[in-house]
Design a protein around this motif. Structure first.
Motif, PDB file in Angstrom:
ATOM      1  N   LEU A 284       0.825  -1.212   0.000  1.00 49.67           N
ATOM      2  CA  LEU A 284       0.000   0.000   0.000  1.00 49.67           C
ATOM      3  C   LEU A 284       0.860   1.263   0.000  1.00 49.67           C
ATOM      4  N   LYS A 285       1.975   1.207   0.658  1.00 53.81           N
ATOM      5  CA  LYS A 285       2.868   2.366   0.689  1.00 53.81           C
ATOM      6  C   LYS A 285       3.367   2.704  -0.713  1.00 53.81           C
ATOM      7  N   LEU A 286       3.817   1.690  -1.443  1.00 55.73           N
ATOM      8  CA  LEU A 286       4.340   1.926  -2.789  1.00 55.73           C
ATOM      9  C   LEU A 286       3.221   2.258  -3.770  1.00 55.73           C
ATOM     10  N   LEU A 287       2.114   1.556  -3.658  1.00 56.10           N
ATOM     11  CA  LEU A 287       0.997   1.802  -4.568  1.00 56.10           C
ATOM     12  C   LEU A 287       0.427   3.200  -4.362  1.00 56.10           C
ATOM     13  N   THR A 288       0.318   3.622  -3.111  1.00 56.58           N
ATOM     14  CA  THR A 288      -0.178   4.975  -2.830  1.00 56.58           C
ATOM     15  C   THR A 288       0.751   6.027  -3.427  1.00 56.58           C
ATOM     16  N   LYS A 289       2.065   5.787  -3.352  1.00 58.85           N
ATOM     17  CA  LYS A 289       2.987   6.753  -3.944  1.00 58.85           C
ATOM     18  C   LYS A 289       2.830   6.813  -5.450  1.00 58.85           C
ATOM     19  N   ALA A 290       2.682   5.665  -6.096  1.00 55.76           N
ATOM     20  CA  ALA A 290       2.460   5.651  -7.543  1.00 55.76           C
ATOM     21  C   ALA A 290       1.204   6.438  -7.903  1.00 55.76           C
ATOM     22  N   ILE A 291       0.166   6.277  -7.104  1.00 56.62           N
ATOM     23  CA  ILE A 291      -1.104   6.968  -7.359  1.00 56.62           C
ATOM     24  C   ILE A 291      -0.950   8.469  -7.146  1.00 56.62           C
ATOM     25  N   ARG A 292      -0.280   8.877  -6.084  1.00 47.55           N
ATOM     26  CA  ARG A 292      -0.105  10.309  -5.826  1.00 47.55           C
ATOM     27  C   ARG A 292       0.768  10.957  -6.896  1.00 47.55           C
ATOM     28  N   ILE A 293       1.792  10.244  -7.368  1.00 48.74           N
ATOM     29  CA  ILE A 293       2.611  10.765  -8.471  1.00 48.74           C
ATOM     30  C   ILE A 293       1.717  11.017  -9.685  1.00 48.74           C
ATOM     31  N   SER A 294       0.835  10.081  -9.978  1.00 52.35           N
ATOM     32  CA  SER A 294      -0.053  10.204 -11.134  1.00 52.35           C
ATOM     33  C   SER A 294      -1.026  11.363 -10.953  1.00 52.35           C
ATOM     34  N   ALA A 295      -1.494  11.557  -9.731  1.00 58.15           N
ATOM     35  CA  ALA A 295      -2.402  12.676  -9.449  1.00 58.15           C
ATOM     36  C   ALA A 295      -1.683  14.011  -9.628  1.00 58.15           C
ATOM     37  N   VAL A 296      -0.440  14.096  -9.171  1.00 56.16           N
ATOM     38  CA  VAL A 296       0.337  15.325  -9.362  1.00 56.16           C
ATOM     39  C   VAL A 296       0.553  15.586 -10.847  1.00 56.16           C
ATOM     40  N   GLY A 297       0.784  14.518 -11.623  1.00 61.62           N
ATOM     41  CA  GLY A 297       0.906  14.668 -13.068  1.00 61.62           C
ATOM     42  C   GLY A 297      -0.339  15.302 -13.661  1.00 61.62           C
ATOM     43  N   GLN A 298      -1.505  14.861 -13.209  1.00 59.28           N
ATOM     44  CA  GLN A 298      -2.755  15.456 -13.699  1.00 59.28           C
ATOM     45  C   GLN A 298      -2.844  16.936 -13.325  1.00 59.28           C
ATOM     46  N   ILE A 299      -2.435  17.269 -12.113  1.00 54.79           N
ATOM     47  CA  ILE A 299      -2.476  18.663 -11.656  1.00 54.79           C
ATOM     48  C   ILE A 299      -1.579  19.545 -12.514  1.00 54.79           C
ATOM     49  N   GLU A 300      -0.351  19.088 -12.751  1.00 57.55           N
ATOM     50  CA  GLU A 300       0.589  19.901 -13.522  1.00 57.55           C
ATOM     51  C   GLU A 300       0.125  20.083 -14.963  1.00 57.55           C
ATOM     52  N   VAL A 301      -0.509  19.063 -15.518  1.00 58.96           N
ATOM     53  CA  VAL A 301      -1.037  19.201 -16.881  1.00 58.96           C
ATOM     54  C   VAL A 301      -2.212  20.173 -16.895  1.00 58.96           C
ATOM     55  N   MET A 302      -3.044  20.131 -15.877  1.00 56.94           N
ATOM     56  CA  MET A 302      -4.149  21.089 -15.809  1.00 56.94           C
ATOM     57  C   MET A 302      -3.626  22.523 -15.863  1.00 56.94           C
ATOM     58  N   LYS A 303      -2.542  22.779 -15.159  1.00 57.72           N
ATOM     59  CA  LYS A 303      -1.982  24.135 -15.137  1.00 57.72           C
ATOM     60  C   LYS A 303      -1.291  24.486 -16.454  1.00 57.72           C
ATOM     61  N   ALA A 304      -0.725  23.489 -17.101  1.00 56.72           N
ATOM     62  CA  ALA A 304       0.070  23.759 -18.312  1.00 56.72           C
ATOM     63  C   ALA A 304      -0.736  23.695 -19.596  1.00 56.72           C
ATOM     64  N   MET A 305      -1.936  23.106 -19.570  1.00 56.87           N
ATOM     65  CA  MET A 305      -2.709  22.847 -20.786  1.00 56.87           C
ATOM     66  C   MET A 305      -3.016  24.119 -21.563  1.00 56.87           C
ATOM     67  N   LYS A 306      -2.771  24.087 -22.878  1.00 59.65           N
ATOM     68  CA  LYS A 306      -3.101  25.191 -23.786  1.00 59.65           C
ATOM     69  C   LYS A 306      -3.671  24.604 -25.075  1.00 59.65           C
ATOM     70  N   PRO A 307      -4.578  25.332 -25.743  1.00 61.99           N
ATOM     71  CA  PRO A 307      -5.193  24.800 -26.966  1.00 61.99           C
ATOM     72  C   PRO A 307      -4.201  24.459 -28.070  1.00 61.99           C
ATOM     73  N   HIS A 308      -3.021  25.112 -28.111  1.00 60.82           N
ATOM     74  CA  HIS A 308      -2.081  24.846 -29.197  1.00 60.82           C
ATOM     75  C   HIS A 308      -1.267  23.569 -28.973  1.00 60.82           C
ATOM     76  N   MET A 309      -1.392  22.962 -27.799  1.00 61.13           N
ATOM     77  CA  MET A 309      -0.601  21.778 -27.493  1.00 61.13           C
ATOM     78  C   MET A 309      -1.073  20.567 -28.294  1.00 61.13           C
ATOM     79  N   SER A 310      -0.171  19.631 -28.476  1.00 64.28           N
ATOM     80  CA  SER A 310      -0.502  18.355 -29.098  1.00 64.28           C
ATOM     81  C   SER A 310      -0.772  17.316 -28.017  1.00 64.28           C
ATOM     82  N   GLU A 311      -1.429  16.237 -28.427  1.00 63.29           N
ATOM     83  CA  GLU A 311      -1.647  15.147 -27.478  1.00 63.29           C
ATOM     84  C   GLU A 311      -0.317  14.576 -26.983  1.00 63.29           C
ATOM     85  N   THR A 312       0.654  14.497 -27.878  1.00 65.25           N
ATOM     86  CA  THR A 312       1.962  13.963 -27.489  1.00 65.25           C
ATOM     87  C   THR A 312       2.638  14.833 -26.447  1.00 65.25           C
TER      88      THR A 312
END
Length: 541
Positions: A284-312
């Protein structure tokens, strides 16, 4: 004095070197306990034989990055290829009088190879770092004195035969499996897959004068199960030119069906699935960290997202965050689908050059120390949901909340999906997309939940919820272009996925850091990103 200084520098350099590699992998005690737990489930006079993953080729002389078989890692902690574990229900005694109940075969140390591919543990390393008392090299497995035919049962997982003989060196998985098959009198028909068994039974039970009808059944079966094309008995019967030849293949099929074997391909998969579906505190310790890393990734993309960006580019930001936290891999191919691409459930091309004003569905997960997250958010590329996008999103969010509420000990595994489906059908009726809640449609074509852990779709019994299971809840609505509804809904795809820990009380959302509500997403997207000023030169000018 010089010797003291040298000693201090030497010790410091060792400490510094150790600090440069991860130290938070599962401890060897965990893997040993897992082996003991499996051994307790094994009947008397039995042995489990578990193989590591092979190295797989990508192209020419380039191989894919190696990833260990999750069951092998779960039981051993060994992260290298070309190894095999033997686990015995009863104590064994070797030729030297040493008593043991487990043994691992691993690649031998090779200084020349390590100069190219990095240091390997070898026999001494698995004893020192992984806690095995009896180990040998993979090359030694072909000469092992162990007689697999003397056991009442030999437990293996069904071979996929998706490895090749590179002929570069001995002791590869190809060689290990070949040696095992020879030593165990391995015979695939002793544990036939259900399709092959049914065809064999059909061949033996049907009078030869009905061969034409049998041939038709075989022809249909081969289109569904292509592996039957490689079966000599099936193809021999199918291609026989006369009744005498057909009777010969009937006799062969009968012999195969009635032959006896001590090999069992069901025990390991079933029991390891039961063990792996409930996570230990270390997991659970390792799995929770993997999940929180993924959640932070979503947060950073939310802040960085712009219409001119590509999916890649959006995919790259997620995966950069993963690497920043030291995640070794993505848990599965990243899905970033803008607009209509989001309606493709496992869309991984991620090649749309501009996301524009579409919704962007982002289903990604970091793998950290072997454990994989699975988190999805759907956000508007321009930072604001339009009315149609918001309406669909709110239905999915309501469905997800209903599903999460059903994640309680004792509830059926499929109950969150049933609750989510009910809410989605009611919402689609309210939006005028379907006419009634019983209408058949494909706007929500998948289930809501699966286990996560060492696999993104972790094995499990899929029975009632138990404490310390971790599952996904991921309802969605997908309205591809051309759907039988008002065009204003076309191209809208929404999936919201969170990783939920089953507790004795209320379910715990381990990925709750990533905003889920319309208001919270829009507020996060309005924030400045550290990547706003990250500009690269234009290479097309």
């Amino acid at each position: 004095m010089k010797r003291i200084i040298f000693l201090v520098v030497f010790v410091a350099s060792i400490s510094f070197g150790i600090a440069q590699t991860p130290t938070d992998y599962l401890p060897k005690k965990f893997h040993k306990e897992r082996r003991e737990a499996l051994r307790k489930k094994m009947p008397q006079n039995s042995v489990a034989v578990v193989f590591a993953n092979p190295i797989r080729n990508r192209a020419n002389d380039v191989d894919y990055v190696f990833h260990q078989d999750p069951n092998f890692y779960y039981l051993t902690g060994f992260r290298e290829p070309n190894a095999v574990l033997l686990l015995f229900s009863n104590d064994q005694t070797d030729e030297n009088g040493t008593v043991y109940n487990e043994m691992i075969y691993v690649p031998k140390r090779d200084p020349k190879a390590e100069m190219w591919n990095g240091k390997r543990l070898g026999v001494a390393g698995v004893k020192r770092d992984l806690g095995f008392t009896k180990a040998a090299t993979s090359e030694d497995f072909s000469n092992t004195p162990i007689d697999f035919t003397k056991f009442d049962q030999v437990f293996i997982e069904q071979f996929k035969d998706d490895y090749r003989n590179s002929e570069r060196k001995k002791g590869e998985v190809y060689d290990l499996v070949k040696s095992f098959k020879e030593k165990s009198n391995y015979n695939t028909t002793n544990f036939l897959s259900t399709p092959k068994k049914r065809i064999y039974e059909l061949i033996t039970a049907s009078p030869v004068e009905n061969a034409a009808n049998v041939a038709q059944v075989i022809g249909r079966a081969v289109t569904v199960y292509p592996s039957l094309k490689e079966d000599k008995i099936v193809q021999g019967y199918q291609n026989a030119s006369n009744d005498k030849a057909r009777k010969e293949f009937q006799e062969k099929a009968s012999l195969e069906l009635n032959s006896k074997s001590n090999i069992n391909i069901e025990f390991l998969s079933a029991n390891l699935a039961e063990m792996r579906e409930v996570k230990t505190p270390e997991e659970l310790k390792l799995l929770t960290k993997a999940i929180r890393i993924s959640a932070v990734g979503q947060i950073e993309v939310m802040k960085a997202m712009k219409p001119h960006m590509s999916e890649t580019e959006i995919q790259g930001i997620h995966e950069f965050v993963y690497k920043k936290y030291g995640a070794e891999y993505e848990g599965y191919p990243s899905i970033v689908g803008a607009g209509n691409n989001g309606c493709i459930l496992h869309y991984i091309e991620n090649n749309k050059t501009k996301v524009g004003h579409d919704l962007v569905l982002m289903d990604l997960g970091a793998e950290y120390r072997g454990y994989t997250a699975d988190v999805t958010r759907t956000i508007p590329a321009n930072g604001k949901f339009n009315p149609e996008q918001k309406a669909v999103y709110e239905v999915v969010l309501k469905a997800q909340n209903a599903g999460i509420d059903a994640c309680k000990v004792g509830n059926a595994f499929w109950q969150p999906g049933q609750e989510a489906k009910r809410v989605i059908n009611e919402g689609l009726v309210e939006l005028g997309i379907i006419k009634n809640v019983n209408e058949q449609h494909s706007y929500f074509p998948h289930g809501t939940s699966h286990h996560i852990g060492l696999d993104v779709h972790d094995p499990g019994t899929y029975g009632a919820f138990k404490e310390n299971m971790v599952i996904t809840v991921e309802p969605g609505i997908y309205i591809p272009e051309g759907s039988p509804c008002d065009k204003k809904w076309w191209g809208i795809a929404v999936r919201i996925e969170d990783d939920i820990l089953i507790t004795n009380g209320a379910p715990k959302n381990l990925s709750e850091e990533a905003p889920r509500t319309v208001k919270a997403i829009e507020a996060m997207m309005a924030k400045k990103s550290v990547l706003d000023d990250f500009l690269l030169p234009n290479l097309d000018e």
